[in-house]
Enzyme design. Structure first.
Site, PDB file in Angstrom:
ATOM      1  N   LYS A   1      16.262  63.934 -37.208  1.00  0.00           N
ATOM      2  CA  LYS A   1      15.778  62.803 -36.407  1.00  0.00           C
ATOM      3  C   LYS A   1      15.454  63.264 -34.989  1.00  0.00           C
ATOM      4  CE  LYS A   1      18.302  59.387 -39.149  1.00  0.00           C
ATOM      5  NZ  LYS A   1      19.475  58.507 -39.300  1.00  0.00           N
TER       6      LYS A   1
ATOM      7  N   GLN B   1      24.782  57.100 -36.278  1.00  0.00           N
ATOM      8  CA  GLN B   1      24.665  57.618 -37.645  1.00  0.00           C
ATOM      9  C   GLN B   1      25.853  57.140 -38.481  1.00  0.00           C
ATOM     10  OE1 GLN B   1      22.020  59.223 -38.845  1.00  0.00           O
ATOM     11  NE2 GLN B   1      22.900  59.432 -40.869  1.00  0.00           N
TER      12      GLN B   1
ATOM     13  N   ASP C   1      17.546  50.854 -35.890  1.00  0.00           N
ATOM     14  CA  ASP C   1      17.943  50.986 -37.295  1.00  0.00           C
ATOM     15  C   ASP C   1      17.777  49.664 -38.043  1.00  0.00           C
ATOM     16  OD1 ASP C   1      18.672  53.380 -38.507  1.00  0.00           O
ATOM     17  OD2 ASP C   1      20.637  53.437 -37.520  1.00  0.00           O
TER      18      ASP C   1
HETATM   19  N1  GUN Z   1      23.182  56.760 -42.906  1.00  0.00           N
HETATM   20  C1  GUN Z   1      22.405  56.770 -44.007  1.00  0.00           C
HETATM   21  N2  GUN Z   1      21.204  56.237 -43.751  1.00  0.00           N
HETATM   22  C2  GUN Z   1      21.221  55.879 -42.449  1.00  0.00           C
HETATM   23  C3  GUN Z   1      20.264  55.274 -41.596  1.00  0.00           C
HETATM   24  O1  GUN Z   1      19.132  54.944 -41.965  1.00  0.00           O
HETATM   25  N3  GUN Z   1      20.664  55.084 -40.315  1.00  0.00           N
HETATM   26  C4  GUN Z   1      21.896  55.427 -39.879  1.00  0.00           C
HETATM   27  N4  GUN Z   1      22.210  55.174 -38.614  1.00  0.00           N
HETATM   28  N5  GUN Z   1      22.803  55.988 -40.644  1.00  0.00           N
HETATM   29  C5  GUN Z   1      22.465  56.205 -41.920  1.00  0.00           C
END
Ligand code: GUN
Length: 282
Positions: free
Chosen positions: A53, A97, A120
Site C-alpha cells: 500500500k 491494518q 477503508d
Molecule cells: N485486512 C484485510 N483486508 C484489509 C483492508 O482492506 N483494510 C485493512 N485496513 N485491513 C485489512
C-alpha cells in the site's frame, strides 16, 4: 468454454494512472494528498499488505505516513494516535491494518477514525451510508470487484442473480449491498449454507470471499457466469490460490478473476482512489 480472464492487475494499472493525475492536480494546487497507515504487531501477511500500500501511494504521488507499533501497544495509545491524525489537516486518509491484536477492540478503533478520513470504508457511518445509498467511502475490496464487473460490461445487473459467498463486514456484506445497488437479485451465502453448491449454481455473478482454498468447484458454477475470487490463501507449498478452483471454474464460467492478479491489485487501486477523493473533499 474457456473463461475469459478479468485482468485486475491491468485494470488497476489503468485506474492508478487516473488517480495519479488527480493527485498531481491536487499537488499543483498546493494540496498534497496523504495517507496514514498504521500497523500493529508483526503479522507477516499484514506487513506485506502495508508495504504494498505504501509503495502504491508513492507511485501515485500520494504522501504516506507509516506508523508501526509492537503487538503490546495499548488500545488507548492507538486511539490517541488516531485522534491526533484526525486533527492533522495534512492527513486525508487513515488506515489501520487489520487484524489487530486480540486485546484491542478493532471496532472501537475503527469508530475512532473520522468518517471524512475513513478511506477503508469500515466506519459504521460509512457502512450506514452504503446501506441507505448515500455518498461515503466504500470498502476497497468490494468496490474493486464492482469496477471489474463494470469493466466487462456488467454495470447493470437487472434480471441477474448475484451470489456472495462470505459474510464479513469488510467484504461479503458491503459486496452484497453494492450488487443490490447494481440492480441484481442478491443472495448472501457462507460456508455453512445448506446446499451451497445449488445456491452457487444459480449465480450469474458469483463472488467468493470465504477464505477457504478452492472451496468453489467447477461443478458449482453456472455456465456463462462471471466469477470474482476474493480469496487469497497460501498453500503448504507456498503458492497462493483463491477460494475458487480456477482450473475447474474456467471450463464453465464466461469470466473469471485470477489469484494472484485479480481482486488484490484492485483493492489497492481503490484505496488510492478513496485517499485522493478524501483530499479533494477536504
Ligand atoms: N485486512 C484485510 N483486508 C484489509 C483492508 O482492506 N483494510 C485493512 N485496513 N485491513 C485489512
Amino acid at each position: 468454454m474457456t473463461a475469459r480472464i478479468i485482468d485486475g492487475k491491468a485494470l488497476a494499472t489503468r485506474l492508478r494512472a487516473g488517480v495519479a493525475e488527480r493527485a498531481a492536480a491536487l499537488r499543483a494546487a498546493g494540496r498534497e494528498p496523504a495517507l496514514a497507515v498504521i500497523l500493529v504487531g508483526s503479522d507477516p501477511a499484514s506487513q506485506v499488505y502495508v508495504r504494498n500500500k505504501i509503495a502504491a501511494c508513492e507511485q501515485a504521488g500520494i504522501r504516506s505516513l507509516h506508523f508501526e507499533f509492537d503487538s503490546g501497544l495499548r488500545e488507548a495509545e492507538l486511539l490517541a494516535r488516531i485522534h491526533a491524525l484526525n486533527h492533522d489537516d495534512a492527513v486525508h486518509g487513515i488506515l489501520v491494518q487489520l487484524p489487530l491484536p486480540a486485546h484491542i477492540d478493532a471496532q472501537r478503533v475503527i469508530e475512532a477514525i473520522s468518517p471524512r478520513k475513513d478511506v477503508d470504508g469500515f466506519h459504521v457511518a460509512s457502512a450506514g451510508a452504503l446501506m441507505v445509498g448515500q455518498p461515503g467511502f466504500r470498502p476497497c475490496t468490494p468496490l474493486g470487484c464492482v469496477r471489474m464487473l463494470e469493466d466487462i460490461g456488467l454495470a447493470d445487473l437487472r434480471g441477474r442473480h448475484a451470489v456472495v459467498v462470505g459474510r464479513s463486514n469488510i467484504v461479503g456484506k458491503p459486496m452484497a449491498l453494492m450488487l443490490l445497488g447494481m440492480n441484481a437479485t442478491v443472495t448472501i451465502a457462507h460456508s455453512g449454507t445448506p446446499d451451497l453448491a445449488d445456491t452457487c449454481r444459480r449465480a450469474d455473478v458469483l463472488v467468493a470471499a470465504v477464505g477457504r482454498p478452492r472451496m468453489i468447484r467447477g461443478d458449482m458454477i453456472k455456465p456463462g457466469a462471471a466469477v470474482i475470487d476474493v480469496g487469497i490463501n497460501r498453500l503448504d507449498d507456498g503458492k497462493l490460490c483463491g477460494d475458487v478452483d480456477f482450473a475447474g471454474a474456467s471450463e464453465v464460467a464466461d469470466w473469471i478473476t485470477p489469484v494472484p492478479g485479480g481482486v488484490g491489485p484492485m483493492t489497492i487501486a481503490m484505496l488510492l482512489s478513496n485517499t485522493v477523493q478524501a483530499c479533494e473533499q477536504a
